[in-house]
Enzyme design. Structure first.
Site, PDB file in Angstrom:
ATOM      1  N   ASP A 104       0.845  -1.391  -0.077  1.00  0.00           N
ATOM      2  CA  ASP A 104       0.102   0.064   0.107  1.00  0.00           C
ATOM      3  C   ASP A 104       0.736   1.114  -0.166  1.00  0.00           C
ATOM      4  O   ASP A 104       2.169   1.353   0.349  1.00  0.00           O
ATOM      5  CB  ASP A 104      -0.860   0.009   1.325  1.00  0.00           C
ATOM      6  CG  ASP A 104      -1.694  -1.019   1.178  1.00  0.00           C
ATOM      7  OD1 ASP A 104      -2.124  -1.715   0.416  1.00  0.00           O
ATOM      8  OD2 ASP A 104      -1.931  -1.283   2.698  1.00  0.00           O
TER       9      ASP A 104
HETATM   10  N1  URA Z   1      -1.125  -5.770   4.191  1.00  0.00           N
HETATM   11  C1  URA Z   1      -1.644  -4.741   3.979  1.00  0.00           C
HETATM   12  O1  URA Z   1      -2.651  -4.443   4.578  1.00  0.00           O
HETATM   13  N2  URA Z   1      -0.793  -3.760   3.261  1.00  0.00           N
HETATM   14  C2  URA Z   1       0.162  -4.096   2.637  1.00  0.00           C
HETATM   15  O2  URA Z   1       0.925  -3.011   2.108  1.00  0.00           O
HETATM   16  C3  URA Z   1       0.674  -5.262   2.605  1.00  0.00           C
HETATM   17  C4  URA Z   1       0.077  -6.247   3.445  1.00  0.00           C
END
Ligand code: URA
Length: 233
Positions: A104
């Protein structure tokens, strides 16, 4: 035209300092003539560069590890946001590198890139249940009931069923989470489903690969041995 040393490191033959030694040892030729000057400008399209007599035209694949800082989206291009591609050294610009999976925008940590399409698909396939380890800061404190719920396989708010995962409480508001799949916002949604919204998330490890001392924003090449280990070979 590009610098010979940059061209060589973009071929995955070693780090900048290893390339320097390889050049110093006289192992590189340009159009058949030994060349030890890494600053020499070459045209990889028209000139033949060889290492130990083996031509580097059949370019090897490249696998890079980035320690992603927050604030960058995992995409090859985006009209509004800064992308992780902007963090890669310019010497890889001519490679068709793509991120392996995604983090993310707000998540930091280990993100791989490769220009090997087959490898990319093997690594992101759901069949490839490589363990991914995250450090999370969150509201609340994880307890035994949370650990057990993760181990049994959580059901998220929208009914999505998760594979069994490992939650390791590290202290108040801090946990380590290990998952073997990569659903959208997985760790954030898993923690939220237990009433512990995540405030900071970083991926520390993928399979046997760890960030180690790679600084935030830093990039390094993986060795073939590391790639083989990642594929479980
Ligand atoms: N899980 C998440 O919530 N975000 C990420 O970026 C990776 C794993």
């Amino acid at each position: 035209m590009e610098r010979l040393d940059k061209f060589l490191s973009s071929q995955g033959i070693g780090t900048r300092s290893q390339v320097k030694n390889i050049l110093k040892a006289g192992r590189v030729t340009v159009d058949g003539v030994p060349e030890g000057d890494g600053g020499r400008k070459i045209d990889p399209q028209s000139q033949r560069v060889a290492l130990d007599g083996e031509e580097l035209t059949k370019v090897r694949r490249v696998v890079l590890m980035l320690n992603k800082p927050e604030g960058f989206v995992t995409a090859t291009e985006d009209a509004r946001e800064r992308t992780v591609m902007e963090l890669l050294p310019r010497e890889y610009a001519h490679r068709k590198l793509r991120p392996v999976g995604r983090l993310d925008k707000a998540t930091e940590g280990l993100l791989l890139f490769t220009d090997d399409g087959d490898l990319l698909h093997r690594l992101i396939s759901p069949k490839n249940e490589v363990a991914k380890i995250y450090y999370a800061r969150h509201e609340g404190t994880a307890g035994e009931a949370d650990v057990a719920a993760f181990r049994e396989g959580l059901v998220l708010a929208d009914g999505t069923r998760c594979l069994p995962a490992w939650l390791e409480p590290l202290g108040p508001g801090e946990s380590r989470v290990t998952v073997r799949e990569g659903k959208y916002h997985q760790v954030r949604r898993m923690m939220a489903s237990r009433g512990m919204p995540v405030t900071y998330l970083a991926r520390q490890q993928e399979g046997g690969l760890a960030l180690g001392d790679l600084p935030r924003g830093g990039v390094r090449l993986l060795t073939e041995e590391e790639v083989a280990a990642l594929e479980g070979k």
